[in-house]
Scaffold this motif. Structure first.
Motif, PDB file in Angstrom:
ATOM      1  N   PHE A  89       0.842  -1.195   0.000  1.00 18.70           N
ATOM      2  CA  PHE A  89       0.000   0.000   0.000  1.00 18.70           C
ATOM      3  C   PHE A  89       0.882   1.251   0.000  1.00 18.70           C
ATOM      4  N   VAL A 119       0.960   4.657  -2.335  1.00 17.63           N
ATOM      5  CA  VAL A 119       0.920   6.008  -1.768  1.00 17.63           C
ATOM      6  C   VAL A 119       2.091   6.844  -2.282  1.00 17.63           C
ATOM      7  N   ALA A 166      -7.842   2.216  -0.757  1.00 21.41           N
ATOM      8  CA  ALA A 166      -7.855   2.293   0.713  1.00 21.41           C
ATOM      9  C   ALA A 166      -9.117   1.662   1.291  1.00 21.41           C
ATOM     10  N   THR A 217      -8.593  -2.185   1.406  1.00 20.84           N
ATOM     11  CA  THR A 217      -7.385  -2.666   2.084  1.00 20.84           C
ATOM     12  C   THR A 217      -7.599  -2.666   3.591  1.00 20.84           C
ATOM     13  N   VAL A 277      -3.386   0.440   5.905  1.00 19.04           N
ATOM     14  CA  VAL A 277      -3.571   1.818   5.440  1.00 19.04           C
ATOM     15  C   VAL A 277      -2.988   2.795   6.457  1.00 19.04           C
ATOM     16  N   ILE A 332      -8.695  10.107   2.718  1.00 25.04           N
ATOM     17  CA  ILE A 332      -8.624   8.715   3.172  1.00 25.04           C
ATOM     18  C   ILE A 332      -8.661   8.647   4.693  1.00 25.04           C
ATOM     19  N   ILE A 342     -10.885   4.571   9.481  1.00 20.93           N
ATOM     20  CA  ILE A 342      -9.489   5.011   9.507  1.00 20.93           C
ATOM     21  C   ILE A 342      -9.303   6.106  10.556  1.00 20.93           C
TER      22      ILE A 342
END
Length: 340
Positions: free
Chosen positions: A110, A114, A136, A139, A144, A172, A178
């Protein structure tokens, strides 16, 4: 044999096994299992090195597996993989970002996606901007978050990342799951770049309602201090970037100066209550913040100003006690001015 050498050998073997599974023609799906295992153990603090190392080894491994040019009928069908995100070929990097579907297999992969926000090819950066939010979502949140922690800690040193790219990462982070995990990390992490992360997350409002909790419960004193300062000053500040300032242009001498941006905060917690809580904190770093804010607004603390100043003047930390004594002297000046 040194540990680093052993790790490198394991990485080389995993990369070669992966390259073989791609070019052998015996499998429909490339076997990434050993590559995932070995990259899951790599330190993300050395990400630049490992990205270059794996790119080189993968390129060499593919070259070794290429059939002779005269065997044109045995040329394997091109198959895009996660390692094409770091291909020498910009077209492949862009195509990989636009083609790959499904969750990133670990934090390392990941992070590869990014880091394409800082790619030297504009079309690759555009592709990363478009694909990262969806990537994202599918995942694992831990992958993340670990990737974003590294990215946010380093993006001010990325020379090609743009404001639009930073907004994608913040978008994100603003995803509910998150954001909740980020707040938990801020509070529970005993090491790492959490103070810097706190500042960068201040660009969004995901921390606003949780600042009192962070100020009280964060393990790292520097994080608690930043939370208290933000609440007391009713603003949250972060480093937007750096600019070069010449100190003596004749000798080409200068220094980098941070560009600080800020955002106003709306909070319902009374300032006096915050001052008292910060004054009781177990860390002198936090108590010093309380003393500094008290000095700037002695009149706002009212009748409690002297009590707090005296408390600070007796503190075991010289940095705090010095500010306490200064606050007391300022209070005496105010009393003289009011009596005259």
């Amino acid at each position: 044999m040194q540990k680093s050498q052993v790790v490198e050998e394991n990485v080389v073997k995993a990369v070669k096994d992966f390259a073989y599974s791609i070019t052998s023609g015996s499998k429909v799906v490339a076997d990434m299992s050993s590559l995932i295992d070995v990259t899951s153990q790599l330190p993300l603090t050395s990400f630049d090195y490992w990205e270059r190392f794996i790119r080189t080894e993968f390129s060499l491994a593919l070259r070794e597996r290429e059939p002779p040019k005269w065997k044109f009928w045995s040329k394997p069908k091109e198959r895009l993989t996660w390692l094409d995100l770091i291909s020498w070929d910009g077209y492949k990097r862009e195509k990989a970002l636009r083609t790959l579907r499904g969750a990133a297999p670990n934090t390392f992969f990941f992070s590869l996606a990014v880091r394409r926000l800082n790619d030297w090819v504009p079309q690759v950066r555009d592709a990363a901007r478009e694909s990262l939010p969806e990537l994202a979502k599918v995942t694992a949140p831990d992958f993340v978050i670990d990737s974003l922690l590294i990215a946010l800690s380093n993006w001010n040193s990325w020379g090609r990342i743009e404001d639009a790219d930073k907004k994608i990462l913040l978008l994100i982070i603003s995803q509910k799951e998150i954001a909740n995990s980020m707040r938990s990390r801020l509070i529970s992490s005993s090491s790492g770049p959490m103070p810097f992360l706190f500042s960068q997350l201040g660009r969004t409002n995901i921390l606003d309602d949780y600042l009192p909790e962070i100020a009280n419960l964060a393990v790292q004193p520097a994080v608690r201090a930043k939370a208290y300062r933000s609440l007391l000053e009713r603003r949250i500040a972060w480093v937007e970037g750096y600019k070069w300032i010449w100190t003596d242009i004749r000798y080409c001498e200068g220094r980098k100066t941070p560009i600080v941006a800020e955002r106003k905060l709306e909070t319902k917690v009374p300032v006096l209550r915050l001052l008292e809580c910060a004054a009781e904190d177990r860390s002198s770093v936090v108590r010093k913040v309380s003393a500094e804010v008290l000095i700037r607004d002695l009149e706002g603390a009212g009748v409690y100003a002297k009590e707090l100043a005296e408390k600070f003047s007796l503190d075991q930390s010289s940095a705090v006690s010095e500010r306490g004594r200064f606050a007391l002297s300022k209070l005496r000046e105010l009393e003289r001015d009011n009596s005259s």
